[in-house]
Design a protein around this motif. Structure first.
Motif, PDB file in Angstrom:
ATOM      1  N   SER A  42     -33.321  -8.099   1.812  1.00 19.40           N
ATOM      2  CA  SER A  42     -33.542  -7.620   3.175  1.00 19.40           C
ATOM      3  C   SER A  42     -32.313  -6.885   3.700  1.00 19.40           C
ATOM      4  CB  SER A  42     -33.864  -8.798   4.096  1.00 19.40           C
ATOM      5  OG  SER A  42     -33.945  -8.367   5.439  1.00 19.40           O
ATOM      6  N   ILE A  43     -32.543  -5.781   4.358  1.00 14.29           N
ATOM      7  CA  ILE A  43     -31.468  -5.017   4.990  1.00 14.29           C
ATOM      8  C   ILE A  43     -31.009  -5.732   6.258  1.00 14.29           C
ATOM      9  CG2 ILE A  43     -30.901  -2.860   6.180  1.00 14.29           C
ATOM     10  CD1 ILE A  43     -32.874  -1.479   4.207  1.00 14.29           C
ATOM     11  N   ILE A  83     -36.593 -11.183  -1.724  1.00 16.82           N
ATOM     12  CA  ILE A  83     -38.044 -11.205  -1.901  1.00 16.82           C
ATOM     13  C   ILE A  83     -38.364 -10.768  -3.327  1.00 16.82           C
ATOM     14  CG2 ILE A  83     -40.259 -10.283  -1.116  1.00 16.82           C
ATOM     15  CD1 ILE A  83     -38.739  -9.635   1.575  1.00 16.82           C
ATOM     16  N   PHE A  84     -39.121 -11.604  -4.011  1.00 16.06           N
ATOM     17  CA  PHE A  84     -39.647 -11.241  -5.324  1.00 16.06           C
ATOM     18  C   PHE A  84     -41.088 -10.774  -5.159  1.00 16.06           C
ATOM     19  CE2 PHE A  84     -36.547 -14.162  -7.492  1.00 16.06           C
ATOM     20  CZ  PHE A  84     -36.063 -13.233  -8.401  1.00 16.06           C
TER      21      PHE A  84
END
Length: 95
Positions: free
Chosen positions: A44-45, A52-53
């Motif tokens: 996540s930015i 996250i996969f």
């Protein structure tokens, strides 16, 4: 039937770099499994401790075999110490 997984992993702040490297190694190892059709890792930015996969497995049998791999078992051993919470796993099929 193909099985899709979306897995949310939230590291504790002090372990983010270590967790990222561990997850990147899991990608390399998982992609070598016969039943693995896709295994992508994202970070996540806005929330850099969140990973996250997105995974696609040939079938439930292949996913079950994946979950028994030593590197997956090793990851499970560090969950309580280095993650904010247990990974959230969404298991889906294409409709």
């Amino acid at each position: 039937m193909k099985v899709n997984l979306t897995v949310l992993i939230k590291s504790k702040a002090e372990y983010t770099d270590e967790i990222r490297e561990m997850l990147k190694k899991m990608v390399v190892q998982s992609k070598q499994e016969t039943a693995c059709l896709q295994y992508d890792l994202h970070q996540s930015i806005d929330q850099p401790h969140t990973f996250i996969f997105h995974e696609v497995w040939q079938d439930e049998k292949g996913l079950a075999l994946h979950n028994e791999q030593p590197y997956i078992k090793s990851f499970r051993e560090i969950i309580e110490e280095k993650l904010q919470e247990a990974p959230v796993i969404y298991k889906t099929i294409n409709v």
